[in-house]
Scaffold this motif. Structure first.
Motif, PDB file in Angstrom:
ATOM      1  N   ALA A 105     156.842 -23.002  32.979  1.00 35.64           N
ATOM      2  CA  ALA A 105     156.677 -23.217  34.426  1.00 35.64           C
ATOM      3  C   ALA A 105     157.943 -23.729  35.099  1.00 35.64           C
ATOM      4  CB  ALA A 105     155.516 -24.177  34.680  1.00 35.64           C
ATOM      5  N   GLY A 106     158.705 -24.563  34.439  1.00 36.17           N
ATOM      6  CA  GLY A 106     159.919 -25.107  35.024  1.00 36.17           C
ATOM      7  C   GLY A 106     161.025 -24.078  35.209  1.00 36.17           C
ATOM      8  N   ARG A 107     160.895 -22.939  34.550  1.00 28.62           N
ATOM      9  CA  ARG A 107     161.900 -21.869  34.657  1.00 28.62           C
ATOM     10  C   ARG A 107     161.395 -20.671  35.450  1.00 28.62           C
ATOM     11  NH1 ARG A 107     163.456 -20.962  28.580  1.00 28.62           N
ATOM     12  NH2 ARG A 107     164.024 -18.964  29.467  1.00 28.62           N
ATOM     13  N   ARG A 108     160.222 -20.805  36.066  1.00 30.39           N
ATOM     14  CA  ARG A 108     159.621 -19.681  36.794  1.00 30.39           C
ATOM     15  C   ARG A 108     160.574 -19.150  37.859  1.00 30.39           C
ATOM     16  NH1 ARG A 108     154.656 -17.261  38.182  1.00 30.39           N
ATOM     17  NH2 ARG A 108     153.436 -18.580  36.799  1.00 30.39           N
ATOM     18  N   ALA A 109     160.721 -17.804  37.878  1.00 28.98           N
ATOM     19  CA  ALA A 109     161.571 -17.145  38.864  1.00 28.98           C
ATOM     20  C   ALA A 109     160.776 -16.190  39.743  1.00 28.98           C
ATOM     21  CB  ALA A 109     162.694 -16.382  38.161  1.00 28.98           C
ATOM     22  N   VAL A 110     159.556 -15.850  39.322  1.00 28.07           N
ATOM     23  CA  VAL A 110     158.717 -14.913  40.074  1.00 28.07           C
ATOM     24  C   VAL A 110     157.477 -15.666  40.556  1.00 28.07           C
ATOM     25  CG1 VAL A 110     157.429 -12.742  40.017  1.00 28.07           C
ATOM     26  CG2 VAL A 110     159.531 -12.982  38.656  1.00 28.07           C
ATOM     27  N   ASP A 111     157.300 -15.724  41.861  1.00 27.00           N
ATOM     28  CA  ASP A 111     156.174 -16.406  42.466  1.00 27.00           C
ATOM     29  C   ASP A 111     154.883 -15.628  42.196  1.00 27.00           C
ATOM     30  OD1 ASP A 111     155.117 -18.438  44.405  1.00 27.00           O
ATOM     31  OD2 ASP A 111     154.600 -16.580  45.477  1.00 27.00           O
ATOM     32  N   SER A 112     153.837 -16.332  41.825  1.00 30.77           N
ATOM     33  CA  SER A 112     152.537 -15.706  41.539  1.00 30.77           C
ATOM     34  C   SER A 112     152.028 -14.889  42.721  1.00 30.77           C
ATOM     35  CB  SER A 112     151.484 -16.759  41.192  1.00 30.77           C
ATOM     36  OG  SER A 112     151.820 -17.439  40.031  1.00 30.77           O
ATOM     37  N   ALA A 113     152.138 -15.433  43.916  1.00 30.33           N
ATOM     38  CA  ALA A 113     151.640 -14.746  45.119  1.00 30.33           C
ATOM     39  C   ALA A 113     152.423 -13.457  45.371  1.00 30.33           C
ATOM     40  CB  ALA A 113     151.721 -15.665  46.333  1.00 30.33           C
ATOM     41  N   GLN A 114     153.726 -13.498  45.137  1.00 27.50           N
ATOM     42  CA  GLN A 114     154.564 -12.302  45.306  1.00 27.50           C
ATOM     43  C   GLN A 114     154.127 -11.204  44.328  1.00 27.50           C
ATOM     44  OE1 GLN A 114     158.596 -12.961  43.963  1.00 27.50           O
ATOM     45  NE2 GLN A 114     159.297 -10.956  44.638  1.00 27.50           N
ATOM     46  N   ALA A 115     153.914 -11.570  43.079  1.00 28.02           N
ATOM     47  CA  ALA A 115     153.500 -10.599  42.066  1.00 28.02           C
ATOM     48  C   ALA A 115     152.121 -10.038  42.389  1.00 28.02           C
ATOM     49  CB  ALA A 115     153.502 -11.250  40.686  1.00 28.02           C
ATOM     50  N   ARG A 116     151.206 -10.911  42.779  1.00 31.26           N
ATOM     51  CA  ARG A 116     149.843 -10.475  43.100  1.00 31.26           C
ATOM     52  C   ARG A 116     149.849  -9.510  44.294  1.00 31.26           C
ATOM     53  NH1 ARG A 116     145.656 -12.025  41.014  1.00 31.26           N
ATOM     54  NH2 ARG A 116     146.456 -14.001  40.253  1.00 31.26           N
ATOM     55  N   ALA A 117     150.631  -9.821  45.315  1.00 29.50           N
ATOM     56  CA  ALA A 117     150.709  -8.948  46.498  1.00 29.50           C
ATOM     57  C   ALA A 117     151.266  -7.587  46.127  1.00 29.50           C
ATOM     58  CB  ALA A 117     151.563  -9.603  47.581  1.00 29.50           C
TER      59      ALA A 117
END
Length: 163
Positions: A105-117
């Protein structure tokens, strides 16, 4: 229908060194049926692109996997989706988009909402998993099995209507 084979194309993960074939039997939710998913794992490597063209002539369902800590792996999903859909022009190709490595989680580069959309805009279901932590790993496969089962039932109905 029990054990009817489906093909799933391509699964792109980062630990694969070649093109792996995995066969996974998955029960179809809310039915007594199961589906054998034939999964071609290319690790998203362009090197195997030509080989994959021969392996996945007409995919049934699609599983795109990206690394949530790697923006480029997510961006590459568009290319792989286009490539898979070009194998069956004029036909819908259901599937799933899976963001893996949620344990980082501390290295996340892709937002969950962006991927879901993006996934919803492409007609794909969206999941996030951590294979390392074994979190939510089966949900995408259950979804793929259900999608394939639906396609299979539609084809059976069309066939029966012709009789």
């Amino acid at each position: 229908m029990d054990g009817y084979p489906a093909t799933v194309q391509p699964v792109a993960a980062s630990d694969t060194t070649g093109v792996d074939l995995v066969v996974k039997t998955v029960p179809v939710p809310d039915t007594g049926d199961s589906v054998e998913l034939f999964i071609f794992d290319s690790a998203g490597k362009e090197l195997f692109s030509e080989m994959l063209d021969k392996l996945w002539e007409s995919p049934n369902v699609l599983c795109l996997v990206y690394d949530v800590t790697n923006e480029q792996s997510f961006t590459n999903c568009s290319k792989w989706l286009e490539k898979a859909r070009s194998q069956i022009p004029g036909t819908s190709l259901p599937g799933v988009l899976v963001g893996n490595k949620t344990d980082l989680a501390g290295r996340r580069a892709v937002d969950s909402a962006q991927a879901r959309a993006w996934a919803l805009g492409q007609g794909l279901e969206c999941f996030e998993t951590s294979v390392k932590e074994l979190e939510n790993c089966e949900a995408p496969f259950r979804c793929l099995a259900k999608q394939f089962h639906h396609l299979y039932r539609e084809k059976v109905e069309v066939f029966h209507a012709l009789l």
